[in-house]
Design an enzyme around this catalytic site. Structure first.
Site, PDB file in Angstrom:
ATOM      1  CG  ASP A 130      -1.959  -1.089   1.201  1.00  0.00           C
ATOM      2  OD1 ASP A 130      -1.937  -1.900   0.250  1.00  0.00           O
ATOM      3  OD2 ASP A 130      -2.787  -1.127   2.127  1.00  0.00           O
ATOM      4  CG  ASP A 178     -12.980  -2.148  -1.115  1.00  0.00           C
ATOM      5  OD1 ASP A 178     -12.432  -3.258  -1.246  1.00  0.00           O
ATOM      6  OD2 ASP A 178     -12.636  -1.131  -1.735  1.00  0.00           O
TER       7      ASP A 178
END
Length: 242
Positions: free
Chosen positions: A8, A130
């Site tokens: 990330d 998500d």
């Protein structure tokens, strides 16, 4: 089962968030390429990258530069999500050598456009679903929609040809080292025949073994390998991704 180690990126640096909260960030160094090479040396055959700045609408230039270096210096197939919301973004990101892109918010908000992009770039686009309390979250997880995640999965199954995969993340589990939401993953797998990638909370070798037992096609691993709770080479062995 395929294993996708996650990197990330925020301001060009490797970080991890807890439950997608930008105020609960751990920075793991200055150069994400070092982690990309480390994961390759441990046996990774592919990488999952996230542009956290672009995901919430900020400038992701530093992250794109890091991504280009990761792709170039590892030679591994890489997929990336975060802020992929336009045709121009897709063209630019595929142009720097990414193998697959993860489209989140736009897959929900612009379904016709997403379907057309999947036709234009077959098997190069995945949908990132998500979920917060079972509902689809968007805009870098800063907003929660009124659409159940499982309904979006069914809609993608019915309306979107040439989609590569669904990456399903339970936000409550992400970065929390608490294990995946196995019930939600089972329900999602039952709802669609699109290949499913488990993401969020994969923490122990037992978690990996259970996902293999569930016949998950792929899983993303993040904080657990950064914190040393699991060793990536052993994760790959358990998954049979040799």
């Amino acid at each position: 089962m395929e294993i996708w180690p996650a990197i990330d990126l925020r301001h060009g640096k490797p970080v991890r968030l807890r439950q997608g909260d930008y105020d609960r960030q751990t920075v793991f160094g200055d150069d994400p390429v070092e982690f990309a090479i480390r994961w390759k040396q441990a046996g990774a055959k592919r990488l999952h990258l996230v542009d956290l700045d672009s995901a919430k609408g900020d400038d992701g230039a530093a992250n794109r530069e890091a991504v280009a270096r990761i792709v170039s210096e590892t030679g591994l197939p890489c997929q990336m999500g975060g802020g992929v919301r336009s045709t121009d973004a897709i063209e630019t990101l595929l142009g720097i050598g990414l193998t697959r892109l993860v489209v989140g918010s736009a897959a929900l908000k612009q379904p016709k456009w997403f379907a057309s992009m999947c036709d234009q770039y077959p098997n190069q686009l995945a949908a990132g679903i998500d979920a917060r309390d079972g509902m689809v979250a968007t805009d870098g997880w800063l907003e929660t929609s009124s659409t159940p995640a499982i309904d979006l999965a069914r809609d993608l199954r019915d309306r979107t040809a040439n989609i590569a995969a669904i990456i399903y993340t339970d936000i409550a589990r992400d970065g929390m080292m608490s294990g995946p939401n196995f019930d939600a993953l089972s329900a999602m797998a039952a709802a669609t025949d699109i290949p499913l990638v488990a993401s969020g909370g994969v923490t122990t070798y037992q978690d990996v073994a259970k996902l293999v037992q569930m016949e998950m096609p792929a899983a993303i691993v993040g904080r657990s390998i950064y914190d040393g709770v699991m060793q990536l080479d052993k994760v790959i062995d358990i998954a049979g991704d040799n």
